[in-house]
Design a protein around this motif. Structure first.
Motif, PDB file in Angstrom:
ATOM      1  N   VAL A  25      44.657 -12.379  -6.355  1.00  0.00           N
ATOM      2  CA  VAL A  25      43.657 -11.530  -5.698  1.00  0.00           C
ATOM      3  C   VAL A  25      44.358 -10.346  -5.028  1.00  0.00           C
ATOM      4  N   ASP A  26      43.703  -9.194  -5.105  1.00  0.00           N
ATOM      5  CA  ASP A  26      44.208  -7.954  -4.513  1.00  0.00           C
ATOM      6  C   ASP A  26      45.436  -7.402  -5.255  1.00  0.00           C
ATOM      7  N   TRP A  27      46.196  -6.563  -4.594  1.00  0.00           N
ATOM      8  CA  TRP A  27      47.164  -5.719  -5.296  1.00  0.00           C
ATOM      9  C   TRP A  27      48.562  -6.327  -5.421  1.00  0.00           C
ATOM     10  N   ARG A  28      48.803  -7.470  -4.793  1.00  0.00           N
ATOM     11  CA  ARG A  28      50.176  -7.958  -4.723  1.00  0.00           C
ATOM     12  C   ARG A  28      50.646  -8.566  -6.050  1.00  0.00           C
ATOM     13  N   ASP A  29      51.977  -8.732  -6.162  1.00  0.00           N
ATOM     14  CA  ASP A  29      52.547  -9.338  -7.364  1.00  0.00           C
ATOM     15  C   ASP A  29      52.449 -10.868  -7.339  1.00  0.00           C
ATOM     16  N   ASP A  30      52.421 -11.437  -6.127  1.00  0.00           N
ATOM     17  CA  ASP A  30      52.425 -12.906  -5.991  1.00  0.00           C
ATOM     18  C   ASP A  30      53.636 -13.561  -6.645  1.00  0.00           C
ATOM     19  N   VAL A  31      54.799 -12.979  -6.460  1.00  0.00           N
ATOM     20  CA  VAL A  31      55.980 -13.651  -7.007  1.00  0.00           C
ATOM     21  C   VAL A  31      56.757 -14.376  -5.913  1.00  0.00           C
TER      22      VAL A  31
END
Ligand code: TPP
Ligand code: MG
Lengths: 328, 350
Positions: free
Chosen positions: B264-270
């Motif tokens: 969700v949203d703009w982040r990469d989530d890594v």
């Protein structure tokens, strides 16, 4: 020795206690291996107690809840976590037809002693399917104990009491309560069946009854009302089912005025049950004014920020309503 | 978990040019433009969400555009399309009105759902988009029912259900597969298998990474392909949809893809304990559906770099203009909260 907690870490300490003391306790639900879903209320439990006891799951609310019912019948003490109450509507059969019914329909011989932690999680323009507070639905089901902790202490202690209860329990917490802080003593186990509504502020002019997040708002409102020379008695329901109204009735006999505040929608909401119990049980001439209730409009939660802000109850609304009731 | 997808889930594979043969030039150009439009619209949403201009969550599908675009190219406006939480592309591929999407995401009365739904609740029935909602799998049986209705109404319309790899973990999806098959409902189950459901890789959730195994179980004919190849999707879906319009029952198409942004949203989530690395994202970006089609069209001399530059430049300007317009639009009336709860008209009479 007292230790400082917030609402989330109080729940966390309840989980830690249960997992340490009771090998039959396990936790199952979505997001348990992720920091996203449940705030700070379950941080690192998977690392501390292992992924066999802290089970993150597929997107399968129905099967996970039913499985927990089954595990509880086989002697385990499962805690199912639904990070948003709206998601667990898929699990209603396991809760309503199964968990709540087995004891009674099988002659008191089977006891699904699971706990379902269901989180009211709303705001942030998320709208109709990410915002519901359906505690009234659950309170309508005999056989299902329904608990809504408001205070930091209750967050921890009622969680433990719920899990240790031999009956199925809905433990409903609200993300809007998580910022509260308090100092708590060491854990002492309490029995869920002894838990009653709590008078959190004493007063003489009006009784304000609410549960969960609205109890926090009612406390704020009572403090504001003090400067208007109105002395409000605030009662936090804590356990919605089975519902013991005696202390609320006594309070209204004293104040002769009643406002109920609820974070669910108005019609057929829990607010109606509270008023009914009071009206049925006070003497004819007890009430100085008509009892009132303040609840969400009979509409799903809108997303648009201006509508959303208007939709939810704020402490100021309670203050206005109390003054209106008391003609002040 | 069994890796039944083999190379399809390998981000280092499928980087080569697409086979565009057999698809006419206008269709290819439409599909390319549509994918670019969706990508740029979502980039605007990502940066505005990051800046705090958008109050609610946005589930971005950048990287997955080929799926909605390849399918929608074959749909008619009387079809019945249902989405979920990540449905910007599903809608824009049918109606490219990004201004209305911006307005909706900002909660403005000019939006697709009159500002009542935001990013997760979209509606545009005129284009065939019956609705999207964030309860995972909530719309899947609805698509089956809309397809059953199409049959009762004696049309050749179909239902379309976009379904994530996570969504198939809900029991109702399996009830829907079964029901559609036994009642021969013309519904296309479009599986967007991006290998993740929020924070969890499919290997933590299912015994096989191949969702089409459920088609086999329900005797529903299926196709399984690279979800970043719009031409392959178009060709496969064309065959399936033609059969369905001619009276065949349900079909399933599984498309393997990846989202560039996090859940969700703009982040990469890594960096939040998710089995997702920057390397994976880079590799998947090299398997990008847009650049692969663009390059293939340029090599085949039906598209030029100049044309693409002109198109994207105009588009950028239009997006900026539409964003600003949406920002200054009005919020819904305060009585809207109560106004839309029930239909306003009276009972239908004979
Ligand atoms: C009934 C329900 N359970 C859980 C969620 C939380 N949730 C939102 S999206 C999502 C993951 C869905 O994964 P998938 O279907 O693969 O779609 P993707 O996000 O990958 O596009 C989850 C679990 C939800 N919205 N609804
Ligand atoms: Mg997915």
């Amino acid at each position: 020795m007292m230790k400082k907690y917030n609402y989330g870490t109080a729940i966390l300490s309840g989980f830690e206690y249960l997992l340490e003391e009771y090998p039959e306790v396990f936790v199952i639900g979505q997001g348990l291996w992720s920091p996203w879903y449940v705030g700070n209320s379950m941080t690192d439990l998977d690392k501390k107690f292992g992924v066999e006891r802290i089970i993150d799951t597929p997107v399968s609310e129905s099967a996970c809840t039913g499985a927990a019912v089954g595990a509880s019948l086989a002697g385990m003490k499962p805690i199912v976590v639904h990070p948003r109450m709206d998601f667990m509507i898929y699990a209603m059969d396991a809760v309503v037809n199964q968990a709540a019914k087995w004891s009674h329909m099988l002659g008191g011989q089977a006891h699904p002693g699971l706990t379902i932690r269901s989180i009211i999680n709303r705001g942030g323009e998320q709208g109709a399917q990410h915002s519901q507070a359906l505690h009234a639905w659950f309170a309508h089901v005999p056989g299902l104990r329904v608990v809504m902790p408001t205070t930091v202490a209750d967050a921890r202690d009622l969680l433990i009491a719920s899990v240790l209860s031999p009956d199925p329990v809905m433990f409903i917490d609200d993300r809007w309560l998580y910022d509260q802080e308090d100092e708590l003593p060491a854990i002492e186990e309490i029995s869920l069946i002894d838990q009653k509504p709590n008078i959190s502020i004493e007063g003489d002019d009006i009784t304000i009854v609410s549960c969960g997040h609205t109890s926090l708002l009612s406390r704020d409102a009572a403090n504001m009302l003090e400067s208007n020379n109105i002395s409000a008695e605030v009662i936090d329901v804590r356990v919605l089912n089975p519902f013991f109204a005696d202390d609320i009735v006594s309070s209204v006999r004293k104040t002769r005025n009643l406002l109920v505040v609820d974070c669910g929608t108005l019609t057929a909401g829990f607010s109606a049950e509270i008023i009914a119990k009071v009206v049925e049980n006070v003497p004819n001439d007890c009430l100085a004014n008509k009892p009132k209730r303040l609840a969400l409009p009979d509409a799903p939660a809108p997303t648009s920020r201006v509508l959303e802000k208007d939709y939810y109850i704020q402490s100021e609304d309670i203050v206005v309503e109390v003054k209106r009731i008391l003609n002040k | 978990m069994k890796n039944n997808l083999l190379d399809l889930s390998n981000p280092e594979k499928f980087h080569e040019n697409l086979d565009i043969k057999g698809i006419d030039k206008n269709t290819l150009i439409n599909m390319l433009k549509s994918m670019i439009l969706i990508r740029k619209t979502e980039q605007q949403l990502a940066s505005s969400r990051k800046e705090g201009l958008i109050g609610g969550p946005v589930h971005l599908g950048a990287g997955q555009e080929a799926i909605a675009v390849g399918i929608s190219e074959l749909l008619q406006s009387s079809d019945r399309v249902f989405g979920a939480h990540r449905s910007h592309s599903h809608l824009l591929a049918l109606n490219p009105d990004f201004y209305k999407l911006f307005a909706e995401v900002l909660g403005k009365e000019t939006g697709f759902s009159k500002g009542m739904g935001g990013s997760m609740h979209l509606f545009d029935q005129e284009s065939g988009f019956y609705g999207s909602v964030p309860i995972v799998s909530g719309t899947v049986p609805l698509a089956v029912g809309a397809a059953m209705a199409a049959r009762m109404q004696e049309t050749n319309d179909i239902g379309v259900a976009y379904i994530g790899d996570g969504a198939v973990e809900e029991g109702v999806v399996h009830e829907s597969f079964n029901l559609s098959k036994v009642h021969n409902a013309p519904v296309l189950f479009v599986i967007e298998n991006n290998l993740f459901a929020s924070h969890m890789h499919i290997s933590l959730r299912q015994p096989s990474d191949m969702i089409s195994r459920f088609a086999t179980a329900n005797n529903i004919p299926y196709k399984l392909l690279d979800g970043n190849d719009v031409c392959a999707i178009y060709n496969a879906a064309k065959e399936q949809i033609t059969e369905m319009r001619n009276g065949a029952g349900p079909r399933l198409i599984e498309l393997v893809t990846y989202r560039h942004y996090g859940h969700v949203d703009w982040r990469d989530d890594v960096d939040v304990g998710v089995a997702r690395s920057l390397d994976d994202i880079e590799n998947w970006k090299a398997r990008d559906p847009i650049s692969r089609l663009s390059k293939s069209m340029i090599i085949n001399e039906i598209w030029t770099i100049d044309e693409e530059e002109i198109y994207t430049k105009e588009l950028d300007a239009l997006i900026a203009e539409s964003w600003n317009k949406a920002m200054s639009d009005k919020y819904p009336n305060m009585n809207s909260t109560l106004e839309y709860v029930y239909a306003k008209s009276n009972n239908k009479t004979k």
